[in-house]
Enzyme design. Structure first.
Site, PDB file in Angstrom:
ATOM      1  N   HIS A 220      36.856  38.913  36.625  1.00 22.22           N
ATOM      2  CA  HIS A 220      36.717  40.324  36.984  1.00 22.22           C
ATOM      3  C   HIS A 220      35.526  41.027  35.965  1.00 22.22           C
ATOM      4  O   HIS A 220      34.816  41.740  36.531  1.00 22.22           O
ATOM      5  CB  HIS A 220      37.935  40.985  36.371  1.00 22.22           C
ATOM      6  CG  HIS A 220      39.383  40.616  36.992  1.00 22.22           C
ATOM      7  ND1 HIS A 220      40.291  40.786  36.769  1.00 22.22           N
ATOM      8  CD2 HIS A 220      39.319  39.926  38.308  1.00 22.22           C
ATOM      9  CE1 HIS A 220      41.265  40.432  37.681  1.00 22.22           C
ATOM     10  NE2 HIS A 220      40.600  39.804  38.529  1.00 22.22           N
TER      11      HIS A 220
ATOM     12  N   SER B 119      38.508  38.770  43.665  1.00 18.81           N
ATOM     13  CA  SER B 119      38.725  39.772  42.815  1.00 18.81           C
ATOM     14  C   SER B 119      37.571  39.798  42.114  1.00 18.81           C
ATOM     15  O   SER B 119      36.933  41.153  41.843  1.00 18.81           O
ATOM     16  CB  SER B 119      39.958  39.487  41.740  1.00 18.81           C
ATOM     17  OG  SER B 119      39.917  38.311  41.097  1.00 18.81           O
TER      18      SER B 119
END
Length: 166
Positions: free
Chosen positions: A94, A43
């Site tokens: 992230h 991610s």
């Protein structure tokens, strides 16, 4: 989403480099912020691609025609939702992936260059180097500090057991 458009626009090598650099950058930040956490997944790299997508939309805003606001809102919503802290989600990764991706997106920009924008690209490159160096340096210094403390504790225990101070 539209990765093939990014690949055509920036090139396969740049997209792969951004993906890898964002994955590394995201995991570095996660390790700094959550040293005991285990990060699994890609991610952080995907958030770098989202940063590149946002840069692409900004750079080519007029090309999207009537869809431009919808596309921009979708990408922004994806980015924002990944920054919200929640249990079991590496939002630090992230954020780190996005930072790395955004800095590379600035470097990759195909906007007609003038002298001042070329300085922005140079600053983005320096920013990426500083970001990597700072996060990696923090991890190394923290690890060294923990190893030193563990060694010192062990040495103190050996000294106490041997009664070298009595």
């Amino acid at each position: 989403m539209y990765g093939h458009i990014l690949e055509e626009y920036y090139g396969r090598k740049k997209l792969i480099l951004l993906y890898i650099a964002s994955g590394i950058g995201g995991n570095l930040l996660m390790t700094v912020r959550q040293p005991k956490a285990l990060g699994v997944g890609a991610s952080s790299a995907l958030y770098g691609v989202l940063a590149l997508s946002l840069a692409y939309i900004i750079e080519n805003y007029q090309k999207f025609g009537s869809r431009r606001r919808v596309v921009l809102l979708i990408v922004l919503a994806l980015i924002i939702t990944g920054f919200i802290p929640s249990q079991g989600v590496g939002y630090d990764a992230h954020i780190g992936g996005f930072i790395s991706g955004w800095l590379l997106a600035v470097i990759y920009s195909t906007r007609p260059g003038n002298a001042s924008f070329n300085y922005v690209k140079i600053l983005a490159g320096l920013g990426l180097i500083v970001y990597y160096a700072a996060t990696f340096g923090w991890i190394i210094s923290k690890k060294y500090s923990e190893d030193y403390d563990a060694f010192k504790d062990l040495a103190d225990e050996v000294i106490r057991e041997c009664n070298w101070y009595t």
